[in-house]
Design an enzyme around this catalytic site. Structure first.
Site, PDB file in Angstrom:
ATOM      1  N   HIS A 155      20.602  -6.702   0.725  1.00 54.08           N
ATOM      2  CA  HIS A 155      21.415  -6.270  -0.416  1.00 54.08           C
ATOM      3  C   HIS A 155      21.778  -7.403  -1.374  1.00 54.08           C
ATOM      4  O   HIS A 155      21.856  -7.210  -2.589  1.00 54.08           O
ATOM      5  CB  HIS A 155      22.703  -5.616   0.112  1.00 54.08           C
ATOM      6  CG  HIS A 155      23.323  -4.660  -0.857  1.00 54.08           C
ATOM      7  ND1 HIS A 155      23.931  -3.494  -0.471  1.00 54.08           N
ATOM      8  CD2 HIS A 155      23.431  -4.688  -2.205  1.00 54.08           C
ATOM      9  CE1 HIS A 155      24.376  -2.846  -1.542  1.00 54.08           C
ATOM     10  NE2 HIS A 155      24.093  -3.547  -2.603  1.00 54.08           N
ATOM     11  N   ASP A 167      18.468   6.359  -3.408  1.00 58.87           N
ATOM     12  CA  ASP A 167      18.843   4.971  -3.152  1.00 58.87           C
ATOM     13  C   ASP A 167      20.282   4.910  -2.644  1.00 58.87           C
ATOM     14  O   ASP A 167      21.210   5.333  -3.322  1.00 58.87           O
ATOM     15  CB  ASP A 167      18.721   4.147  -4.439  1.00 58.87           C
ATOM     16  CG  ASP A 167      19.067   2.680  -4.207  1.00 58.87           C
ATOM     17  OD1 ASP A 167      18.154   1.902  -3.893  1.00 58.87           O
ATOM     18  OD2 ASP A 167      20.265   2.325  -4.303  1.00 58.87           O
ATOM     19  N   GLY A 187      14.525   7.408  -9.253  1.00 58.25           N
ATOM     20  CA  GLY A 187      15.309   7.696  -8.056  1.00 58.25           C
ATOM     21  C   GLY A 187      16.742   8.015  -8.438  1.00 58.25           C
ATOM     22  O   GLY A 187      17.183   7.730  -9.554  1.00 58.25           O
ATOM     23  N   LEU A 188      17.481   8.580  -7.491  1.00 60.85           N
ATOM     24  CA  LEU A 188      18.903   8.840  -7.711  1.00 60.85           C
ATOM     25  C   LEU A 188      19.706   7.684  -7.122  1.00 60.85           C
ATOM     26  O   LEU A 188      19.637   7.430  -5.920  1.00 60.85           O
ATOM     27  CB  LEU A 188      19.328  10.152  -7.028  1.00 60.85           C
ATOM     28  CG  LEU A 188      20.809  10.524  -7.230  1.00 60.85           C
ATOM     29  CD1 LEU A 188      21.047  11.043  -8.648  1.00 60.85           C
ATOM     30  CD2 LEU A 188      21.270  11.561  -6.197  1.00 60.85           C
ATOM     31  N   PRO A 233       8.315   6.436  -5.871  1.00 56.11           N
ATOM     32  CA  PRO A 233       8.553   7.151  -7.131  1.00 56.11           C
ATOM     33  C   PRO A 233       9.316   6.282  -8.146  1.00 56.11           C
ATOM     34  O   PRO A 233      10.254   5.575  -7.787  1.00 56.11           O
ATOM     35  CB  PRO A 233       9.419   8.349  -6.699  1.00 56.11           C
ATOM     36  CG  PRO A 233       9.154   8.514  -5.233  1.00 56.11           C
ATOM     37  CD  PRO A 233       8.924   7.124  -4.721  1.00 56.11           C
ATOM     38  N   TYR A 272      27.729   1.497   0.737  1.00 55.91           N
ATOM     39  CA  TYR A 272      28.193   2.576  -0.143  1.00 55.91           C
ATOM     40  C   TYR A 272      29.027   3.600   0.633  1.00 55.91           C
ATOM     41  O   TYR A 272      29.699   4.431   0.024  1.00 55.91           O
ATOM     42  CB  TYR A 272      27.024   3.311  -0.815  1.00 55.91           C
ATOM     43  CG  TYR A 272      26.152   2.472  -1.710  1.00 55.91           C
ATOM     44  CD1 TYR A 272      26.503   1.154  -2.045  1.00 55.91           C
ATOM     45  CD2 TYR A 272      24.957   2.980  -2.211  1.00 55.91           C
ATOM     46  CE1 TYR A 272      25.679   0.395  -2.856  1.00 55.91           C
ATOM     47  CE2 TYR A 272      24.137   2.222  -3.027  1.00 55.91           C
ATOM     48  CZ  TYR A 272      24.495   0.923  -3.342  1.00 55.91           C
ATOM     49  OH  TYR A 272      23.669   0.178  -4.139  1.00 55.91           O
ATOM     50  N   GLY A 283       0.789  -1.225   0.000  1.00 54.10           N
ATOM     51  CA  GLY A 283       0.000   0.000   0.000  1.00 54.10           C
ATOM     52  C   GLY A 283       0.825   1.281   0.000  1.00 54.10           C
ATOM     53  O   GLY A 283       0.273   2.379  -0.139  1.00 54.10           O
ATOM     54  N   LYS A 295      20.072  -0.429   2.422  1.00 55.74           N
ATOM     55  CA  LYS A 295      20.172  -1.885   2.295  1.00 55.74           C
ATOM     56  C   LYS A 295      20.992  -2.487   3.431  1.00 55.74           C
ATOM     57  O   LYS A 295      22.009  -1.928   3.832  1.00 55.74           O
ATOM     58  CB  LYS A 295      20.817  -2.256   0.947  1.00 55.74           C
ATOM     59  CG  LYS A 295      20.127  -1.592  -0.236  1.00 55.74           C
ATOM     60  CD  LYS A 295      20.771  -1.896  -1.579  1.00 55.74           C
ATOM     61  CE  LYS A 295      20.250  -0.964  -2.654  1.00 55.74           C
ATOM     62  NZ  LYS A 295      20.941   0.315  -2.724  1.00 55.74           N
TER      63      LYS A 295
END
Length: 322
Positions: free
Chosen positions: A118, A51, A21-22, A18, A56, A14, A85
């Site tokens: 991930h 994201d 995304g970047l 978007p 990262y 629900g 992640k």
């Protein structure tokens, strides 16, 4: 601006996500300032989906960018869809909340919109190593992703994450997960582009109401050199003449065509860029469409070429890219 405002899809729980995304996975060459600047530029250009991931190592910069844009009154927290992640070294039940809390603290947030496992293979938790090795070999663990999922469900129940999902999971792994999950994954984030079409996976996810997010939509041309895969590397996808012809036909750039390819299929897409002109160019994908002929031509480029493989784990029973 309206026609460029990124559209959303409804997830199976629900919540709304978007479509654009970047992506922020970078080679180590990006400075902290450049990373934060790129995120601020993206938010100013209308991106409402970011994201990232524990591994990262850029969540502090993302947090600063978000804070700054919220303080400027450009966005409210609830306007943004933030994805992170769970890294593979945090698969033990007691480590799962630790990884999430570290991300939340770095991002200066009190919840995430989407949290993903991930990769289906766990790694041993040794100090702060992302890729623990011994004698040049990655140290995998035998923790089952099905058990990891129970920890993810607990995070959703706690309210610290609104939606939960997976990344780099195969059809068989999703099948096995769905057979025991109390909460089905909302998303599977995988590599997708015309050189790696993955029709079976797309069909399967659709049939189970699992949304797909496409990473490396341009074939990941900016990967570190040591990750390049010789003559079966998708890095030159942006230069493909078929992509170029379709771009010329629509008076668009090859990048816009490759992004629109996913939008046409209702697949979320997360291009990464730190260049302001590219960040803006990548938003202009909602005011044109590709016809069936274009889509057929793009799908016909399929070669099964992957940019991201993590081959050191290919002998593990949970390795997804068999």
């Amino acid at each position: 601006m309206d026609e460029e405002r990124p559209r959303k899809i409804e997830l199976n729980d629900g919540n709304f996500m978007p479509l654009l995304g970047l992506g922020t996975w970078k080679s180590k060459s990006t400075s902290s300032e450049q990373c934060q600047g790129a995120v601020e530029t993206a938010i100013a250009a209308g991106y409402r989906h970011l994201d990232t991931a524990h591994c990262y190592r850029n969540e502090v910069e993302l947090g600063k960018a978000l804070r700054s844009k919220i303080q400027q009154g450009i966005i409210r927290r609830q306007d943004m869809f933030v994805v992170s992640k769970l890294w593979c070294t945090y698969f033990a039940p007691e480590d799962i909340p630790v990884c999430l809390n570290k991300s939340l603290s770095d991002l200066q947030l009190d919840y995430l919109d989407l949290y993903l496992v991930h990769f289906p293979v766990g790694l041993q938790n040794i100090g702060d190593e992302l890729f623990p090795e011994k004698d040049g070999k990655l140290l995998a663990s035998d923790i089952d992703y099905v058990d990891v999922w129970k920890g993810m469900e607990a995070l959703k129940a706690s309210g610290k994450v609104k939606s939960i999902g997976v990344s780099n999971f195969s059809i068989l792994q999703l099948e096995r997960l769905l057979s025991v999950a109390k909460v089905p994954p909302a998303v599977n984030q995988v590599e997708l582009h015309p050189y790696l079409v993955q029709s079976d996976l797309i069909e399967y996810c659709k049939s189970k109401n699992i949304a797909l997010t496409a990473y490396s939509p341009f074939g990941s041309p900016e990967r570190p050199k040591e990750m390049h895969r010789g003559n079966k590397d998708p890095e030159k996808l942006l230069e493909d003449p078929v992509v170029g012809e379709i771009a010329a036909k629509h008076r668009r750039t090859p990048a816009q065509v490759l992004l629109r390819y996913h939008i046409e299929q209702n697949i979320v897409v997360i291009p990464k860029s730190v260049k302001p002109n590219h960040i803006l160019e990548n938003t202009k994908i909602f005011d044109f469409s590709l016809d069936e002929e274009d889509m057929r031509a793009l799908r016909s480029l399929n070669r099964g070429w992957k940019a991201c493989m993590l081959e050191q784990l290919e002998n593990h029973p949970f390795y997804p890219f068999k």
